[in-house]
Motif scaffolding. Sequence first.
Motif, PDB file in Angstrom:
ATOM      1  N   VAL A  46       2.035  -7.460  -1.079  1.00 40.99           N
ATOM      2  CA  VAL A  46       3.145  -6.505  -1.005  1.00 40.99           C
ATOM      3  C   VAL A  46       3.132  -5.517  -2.167  1.00 40.99           C
ATOM      4  N   PRO A  47       3.028  -5.964  -3.439  1.00 42.89           N
ATOM      5  CA  PRO A  47       2.945  -4.969  -4.523  1.00 42.89           C
ATOM      6  C   PRO A  47       1.725  -4.053  -4.415  1.00 42.89           C
ATOM      7  N   ILE A  48       0.618  -4.584  -3.909  1.00 44.52           N
ATOM      8  CA  ILE A  48      -0.572  -3.742  -3.751  1.00 44.52           C
ATOM      9  C   ILE A  48      -0.309  -2.634  -2.733  1.00 44.52           C
ATOM     10  N   LEU A  49       0.331  -2.988  -1.623  1.00 47.01           N
ATOM     11  CA  LEU A  49       0.627  -1.986  -0.606  1.00 47.01           C
ATOM     12  C   LEU A  49       1.620  -0.942  -1.114  1.00 47.01           C
ATOM     13  N   LEU A  50       2.499  -1.331  -2.046  1.00 48.04           N
ATOM     14  CA  LEU A  50       3.523  -0.420  -2.563  1.00 48.04           C
ATOM     15  C   LEU A  50       3.116   0.211  -3.887  1.00 48.04           C
ATOM     16  N   LEU A  54       5.537   2.668  -6.319  1.00 45.25           N
ATOM     17  CA  LEU A  54       6.189   2.013  -7.450  1.00 45.25           C
ATOM     18  C   LEU A  54       6.095   2.892  -8.694  1.00 45.25           C
ATOM     19  N   PRO A  55       7.071   2.795  -9.603  1.00 47.84           N
ATOM     20  CA  PRO A  55       7.041   3.608 -10.834  1.00 47.84           C
ATOM     21  C   PRO A  55       6.041   3.060 -11.841  1.00 47.84           C
ATOM     22  N   LEU A  56       4.761   3.257 -11.546  1.00 47.46           N
ATOM     23  CA  LEU A  56       3.688   2.758 -12.401  1.00 47.46           C
ATOM     24  C   LEU A  56       2.940   3.922 -13.036  1.00 47.46           C
ATOM     25  N   PRO A  57       2.412   3.729 -14.247  1.00 47.91           N
ATOM     26  CA  PRO A  57       1.582   4.781 -14.852  1.00 47.91           C
ATOM     27  C   PRO A  57       0.298   4.995 -14.054  1.00 47.91           C
ATOM     28  N   ASP A  58      -0.329   6.126 -14.297  1.00 48.45           N
ATOM     29  CA  ASP A  58      -1.613   6.407 -13.667  1.00 48.45           C
ATOM     30  C   ASP A  58      -2.639   5.369 -14.142  1.00 48.45           C
ATOM     31  N   PRO A  59      -3.348   4.706 -13.214  1.00 49.57           N
ATOM     32  CA  PRO A  59      -4.316   3.677 -13.636  1.00 49.57           C
ATOM     33  C   PRO A  59      -5.486   4.235 -14.432  1.00 49.57           C
ATOM     34  N   LEU A  60      -5.689   5.561 -14.397  1.00 49.02           N
ATOM     35  CA  LEU A  60      -6.800   6.174 -15.135  1.00 49.02           C
ATOM     36  C   LEU A  60      -6.348   6.835 -16.427  1.00 49.02           C
ATOM     37  N   GLU A  61      -5.049   6.888 -16.679  1.00 51.94           N
ATOM     38  CA  GLU A  61      -4.522   7.559 -17.867  1.00 51.94           C
ATOM     39  C   GLU A  61      -4.782   6.705 -19.113  1.00 51.94           C
ATOM     40  N   GLN A  62      -5.433   7.309 -20.103  1.00 52.01           N
ATOM     41  CA  GLN A  62      -5.783   6.600 -21.323  1.00 52.01           C
ATOM     42  C   GLN A  62      -4.854   6.998 -22.472  1.00 52.01           C
ATOM     43  N   LEU A  83      -8.669   0.676 -23.465  1.00 56.09           N
ATOM     44  CA  LEU A  83      -8.516   2.132 -23.546  1.00 56.09           C
ATOM     45  C   LEU A  83      -7.055   2.562 -23.419  1.00 56.09           C
ATOM     46  N   GLY A  84      -6.139   1.625 -23.496  1.00 55.83           N
ATOM     47  CA  GLY A  84      -4.719   1.947 -23.440  1.00 55.83           C
ATOM     48  C   GLY A  84      -4.195   2.192 -22.037  1.00 55.83           C
ATOM     49  N   ARG A  85      -4.946   1.828 -21.009  1.00 57.18           N
ATOM     50  CA  ARG A  85      -4.494   2.007 -19.628  1.00 57.18           C
ATOM     51  C   ARG A  85      -3.631   0.819 -19.206  1.00 57.18           C
ATOM     52  N   ASP A  86      -2.610   1.109 -18.412  1.00 57.10           N
ATOM     53  CA  ASP A  86      -1.694   0.061 -17.958  1.00 57.10           C
ATOM     54  C   ASP A  86      -2.441  -0.919 -17.055  1.00 57.10           C
ATOM     55  N   LEU A  87      -2.433  -2.193 -17.447  1.00 57.04           N
ATOM     56  CA  LEU A  87      -3.224  -3.186 -16.716  1.00 57.04           C
ATOM     57  C   LEU A  87      -2.627  -3.489 -15.346  1.00 57.04           C
ATOM     58  N   LEU A  88      -1.303  -3.558 -15.228  1.00 60.93           N
ATOM     59  CA  LEU A  88      -0.688  -3.832 -13.934  1.00 60.93           C
ATOM     60  C   LEU A  88      -1.028  -2.743 -12.927  1.00 60.93           C
ATOM     61  N   SER A  89      -0.981  -1.485 -13.363  1.00 57.47           N
ATOM     62  CA  SER A  89      -1.315  -0.387 -12.470  1.00 57.47           C
ATOM     63  C   SER A  89      -2.776  -0.471 -12.032  1.00 57.47           C
ATOM     64  N   ARG A  90      -3.656  -0.823 -12.943  1.00 65.25           N
ATOM     65  CA  ARG A  90      -5.072  -0.931 -12.596  1.00 65.25           C
ATOM     66  C   ARG A  90      -5.320  -2.112 -11.648  1.00 65.25           C
ATOM     67  N   VAL A  91      -4.609  -3.214 -11.867  1.00 65.11           N
ATOM     68  CA  VAL A  91      -4.788  -4.374 -10.989  1.00 65.11           C
ATOM     69  C   VAL A  91      -4.308  -4.063  -9.575  1.00 65.11           C
ATOM     70  N   GLN A  96      -6.039  -2.427  -3.989  1.00 71.41           N
ATOM     71  CA  GLN A  96      -6.137  -1.597  -2.786  1.00 71.41           C
ATOM     72  C   GLN A  96      -7.593  -1.425  -2.371  1.00 71.41           C
ATOM     73  N   VAL A  97      -8.462  -1.213  -3.358  1.00 71.86           N
ATOM     74  CA  VAL A  97      -9.886  -1.063  -3.054  1.00 71.86           C
ATOM     75  C   VAL A  97     -10.455  -2.375  -2.517  1.00 71.86           C
ATOM     76  N   SER A  98     -10.131  -3.478  -3.190  1.00 74.49           N
ATOM     77  CA  SER A  98     -10.674  -4.776  -2.780  1.00 74.49           C
ATOM     78  C   SER A  98     -10.179  -5.180  -1.392  1.00 74.49           C
ATOM     79  N   LEU A  99      -8.890  -4.996  -1.128  1.00 71.49           N
ATOM     80  CA  LEU A  99      -8.347  -5.369   0.181  1.00 71.49           C
ATOM     81  C   LEU A  99      -8.871  -4.455   1.284  1.00 71.49           C
ATOM     82  N   THR A 100      -9.019  -3.171   0.981  1.00 80.31           N
ATOM     83  CA  THR A 100      -9.564  -2.252   1.995  1.00 80.31           C
ATOM     84  C   THR A 100     -10.966  -2.663   2.396  1.00 80.31           C
ATOM     85  N   ILE A 101     -11.799  -2.925   1.403  1.00 82.19           N
ATOM     86  CA  ILE A 101     -13.167  -3.359   1.694  1.00 82.19           C
ATOM     87  C   ILE A 101     -13.156  -4.698   2.417  1.00 82.19           C
TER      88      ILE A 101
END
Length: 302
Positions: A46-50, A54-62, A83-91, A96-101
């Motif tokens: 559910v969190p992955i789909l949303l 969700l109010p999350l930082p950009d997963p690529l923003e350093q 690199l200072g990127r938000d880990l929850l956003s990256r996870v 999304q990539v892992s589930l799509t594949i």
Amino acid sequence: MTTRTQAARPSAVTADRLRASAAALQRRASRLKIVLGAVLTGIVVVPILLANVLPLPDPLEQDLSQRRLPPFTDGHLFGTDQLGRDLLSRVLHGGQVSLTIGVLAVVVSGVVGVIAGAAAGYYGRWVDSVVSRLLEAQMSVPLLLLLLLVVALFGPSITVITLVIAFAQWPEPARLTRAMVLVEREKPYVASARVLGLRHAAVLLRHVVPNIINQVVVVMLLLLAQAVLLESALSFLGAGVERPHPTWGRIIADGQGYITTSWWLVTLTGLVIVLLVVGVNLLGDGLRDRVGRSRPAKGESQ
């Protein structure tokens, strides 16, 4: 005299009651597996789909000033990476990539496996021989080595990785479908359909496949967990989806050098993978138990 009367008295625990009790225990166990599996899977899916809403930082923003912050620091629930990127956003975005594949690979492998297995089981002869030899050849090749070779030849794109994982997984639904079709084709309803003038293809598609598809779908659900693990393994070894897309395997690979000082980089990402895999397996096991109990009655009704 009293002793003889008590000895002759029939026991209240009959064989029927024992069977009913065992069946009730199995039903409760399968229900518990389904509920627990659905909860664990939902916690991750559910969190992955949303993730995009969700109010999350950009997963690529350093932000190098916030490198390797521990969890629950400055609004970062899972902390930050090297690199200072938000880990929850990256996870979540990596999920999304892992589930799509994983989902696409399972669908492709399921379709190919059902078609090949149904044809081999129903028609037999040379069709069965060809499919069986392909299955044996597939099973004899080291899986991970084959995946790495194909990805190295054609490049680590989402399409290539999806097809590679599907190619690795199609023998499982094919073998199950073949075995079940071999049983189904000997049942009276198949002969009745042939007497009524239906062609073999029509009998196979309209009558045989609908009777086995439930169990095949359950196996495909179990293969989803394997597909996610395979994608994570490829990403961990550097053969996954190219950057800048975050993936679970790459997040763990990037964080393994900091495991003694920043444990959350590997631990929290691995925990998400474990929750998903365990949840999907429990859900699949529970559904398989339920389908397995309902199938004999359906077969008898035929």
